[in-house]
Write an enzyme that holds these catalytic residues in place. Structure first.
Site, PDB file in Angstrom:
ATOM      1  N   ASP A 286     -13.655  27.677 -75.976  1.00 51.58           N
ATOM      2  CA  ASP A 286     -13.697  26.257 -75.624  1.00 51.58           C
ATOM      3  C   ASP A 286     -15.084  25.986 -75.048  1.00 51.58           C
ATOM      4  O   ASP A 286     -16.051  26.592 -75.495  1.00 51.58           O
ATOM      5  CB  ASP A 286     -12.560  25.904 -74.655  1.00 51.58           C
ATOM      6  CG  ASP A 286     -12.104  24.454 -74.783  1.00 51.58           C
ATOM      7  OD1 ASP A 286     -12.958  23.562 -74.657  1.00 51.58           O
ATOM      8  OD2 ASP A 286     -10.899  24.198 -74.992  1.00 51.58           O
ATOM      9  N   HIS A 320     -16.999  25.062 -77.691  1.00 49.44           N
ATOM     10  CA  HIS A 320     -16.864  23.648 -78.058  1.00 49.44           C
ATOM     11  C   HIS A 320     -18.078  22.853 -77.591  1.00 49.44           C
ATOM     12  O   HIS A 320     -18.446  21.863 -78.213  1.00 49.44           O
ATOM     13  CB  HIS A 320     -15.586  23.063 -77.449  1.00 49.44           C
ATOM     14  CG  HIS A 320     -14.357  23.460 -78.197  1.00 49.44           C
ATOM     15  ND1 HIS A 320     -13.108  22.982 -77.890  1.00 49.44           N
ATOM     16  CD2 HIS A 320     -14.180  24.304 -79.250  1.00 49.44           C
ATOM     17  CE1 HIS A 320     -12.211  23.511 -78.716  1.00 49.44           C
ATOM     18  NE2 HIS A 320     -12.846  24.321 -79.546  1.00 49.44           N
TER      19      HIS A 320
END
Length: 543
Positions: A286, A320
């Site tokens: 992430d 991310h």
């Protein structure tokens, strides 16, 4: 060590080249100091065979070291199995080169505790390593801490190849009704449809315990923290999570999670004050380096911003976002200094995200010297419509916004303002720059200077105010280089772009006005500007 921090501050100050009268005060990060007394965990009965639980030995060593006035608890070379452990005051947990501290995959070894989840109060399993209300603590060395995250994480089918998915399903666990997500147990699947917020009785959480996966390293209200040299890997959820902490130093730390790890952030500094993150490497599932300060009403009620943080000389591989603020930033964020970082293969490079209902003000952010390659989404993104999903749409999806009406201003209206971003290079992205504010609250006071951005799309600017691009190259094959919608007081000074572009600038929205295009070769485009109905006739000034 104080000398090293002082040198770091001088280097950062010179990097940003701010005028003395406008330069904010740079953070001074207090450092740790430990006695030299060293206690090997083997002295307390620990066995490095990968089979023997060493939880008791580690707890006894940490406790005795702290009671004696502090010092070093040594984890020698070897494979050491353990359950969750808690740090104590004045203890440096030192992992020797070749040491692997393996946290158990037995989920029942982790008791339920009151903590937080994504900025709000929640009940979850105890973190593999944690501490509350501590001072002068450290984890150092060249060893590895493994959080046994595979025992906890759900996995989306879309993240794996067909063979990987078949192998995962055959290993055990359960698949949801849609057959698109694997869970490690039926209890974990049950929890996916239930709330993990506090306020329920104990039986409620016990019934979904497997779903309540912990962060790997959790500190709350701690002061003078050092993480140096070690590797943290395979976290069940967020990896490093200091909350309400002060004077934090991360140096030469590596953080690794599988790229498909749901919520597998690298570092989340939440409502923290005074920090230095340098020479660290992140390769996670992430966001990589993330700044937070609580979510929605609870975050605003806490009212503690993350402030006075230096991030420099860091590398982020899969993530991310490379450097991220939000989306849980309801307590505010201010005075951040980011320099000389490299992002390779992240979904977004510089990612600033929020949403209606968050509230909070993000301001005084100074970024200088960012290099990026192979960015799947935006190189630079300001997004006030964060939707809690992957930043790059899956095949067939769209991230385009419908026409959204303004809402009344309230405590839940977030703000992004006062960013200076300089010396950025990106080779390969979907979009060079996207700025997407709210109709009722524009993204304001953004300077982007000295940038070369190679991307499929150039600039998209929606609901923004007082934005300045100076000496920026938007190298894009797109027919339109810059798209402006309902934005005002924009200055584009010395913009470079490909020869033969169909259109340099498209302006739409009846609130678009006071746009300047300066010192830019207009002859390279077939058409300089195109406007839609409702845009004032004098919205653009060319000089």
């Amino acid at each position: 060590m104080k000398k090293r921090v002082a040198i770091a501050l001088v280097v950062i100050a010179s990097a940003f080249r701010l005028a003395p009268e406008s330069r904010p005060e740079l953070p001074k990060v207090a450092t740790t100091k430990f006695r030299r007394d060293t206690l090997p965990i083997s002295r307390f009965g620990a066995v490095a065979d990968g089979l023997t639980p060493n939880t008791t030995a580690l707890i006894r060593a940490i406790d005795q070291c702290s009671k004696a006035g502090g010092g070093v608890v040594l984890v020698p070379r070897g494979l050491w199995l353990t359950g969750p452990i808690t740090l104590k005051n004045n203890v440096n947990l030192h992992l020797a080169k070749g040491a692997l501290l393996q946290f158990t995959s037995q989920r029942d070894a982790y008791p339920l505790v009151a903590t937080t989840w994504e900025g709000e109060e929640a009940i979850r399993n105890q973190a593999p390593i944690s501490g509350v209300d501590l001072e002068n603590i450290a984890i150092t060395g060249e060893g590895i801490l493994d959080g046994a995250g595979d025992a906890w994480r759900m996995v989306k089918k879309s993240k794996l190849t067909s063979d990987q998915w078949k192998k995962l399903v055959a290993s055990g666990g359960v698949v949801n009704d849609k057959q698109d997500t694997w869970y490690p147990s039926a209890q974990s699947l049950k929890g996916a449809s239930m709330s993990i917020k506090g306020g329920q009785d104990k039986a409620y959480y016990e019934a979904i315990k497997d779903f309540l996966r912990p962060n790997m390293f959790s500190l709350t209200r701690c002061k003078r923290i050092l993480l140096e040299g070690v590797t943290f890997q395979n976290s069940p959820a967020w990896c490093l999570h200091p909350l309400l902490c002060q004077d934090i130093t991360l140096r030469n730390v590596t953080v690794k999670n599988p790229w498909y790890a749901q919520n597998g952030d690298g570092l989340d500094l939440e409502s923290c004050k005074n920090g230095l993150v340098e020479n660290c490497l992140f390769d996670v599932g992430d966001d990589g380096i993330c700044i937070k300060s609580g979510r929605d009403e609870q975050g605003r009620k806490r009212g503690v911003p993350t402030e006075n943080i230096i991030v420099r000389n860091c590398k982020v591989y899969h993530a991310h976002g490379g450097f991220v603020i939000g989306s849980e930033m309801s307590g505010g964020v201010k005075n951040l200094f980011v320099s000389n970082c490299t992002f390779m293969g992240t979904d977004v490079g510089l990612r600033f995200k929020t949403a209606r209902g968050r509230g909070g003000v993000v301001e005084n952010i100074f970024i200088d010297g960012i290099d990026m390659t192979d960015i799947a989404g935006e190189a630079i993104l300001f997004d006030m419509y964060y939707a809690a999903k992957d930043p790059v749409p899956q095949h067939g999806e769209s991230n385009e916004l419908p026409e959204i009406p303004a809402q009344p201003l309230s405590a839940g209206t977030p703000q992004f303002r006062s960013f200076e971003i300089r010396n950025v290079t990106c080779k390969g992205a979907e979009t060079g720059i996207m700025i997407r504010g709210l109709p009722e609250m524009a993204v304001r006071d953004i300077l982007i200077e000295n940038a070369v951005l190679q991307s499929r799309k150039g600039l998209i600017c929606i609901e923004a105010e007082r934005i300045k691009l100076k000496n920026v190259a938007l190298i894009t094959p797109a027919k339109t280089v810059m798209q402006i919608q309902n934005s005002r007081n924009l200055t584009f000074d010395t913009i470079r772009y490909n020869d033969g572009a169909d259109l340099l600038m498209h302006i739409s929205g009846d609130r678009s006005n006071t746009i300047k295009l300066l010192n830019t070769d207009k002859a390279k485009a077939k058409k300089v500007v195109e406007t839609t109905a409702g845009v004032p006739t004098n919205a653009l000034t060319i000089g």
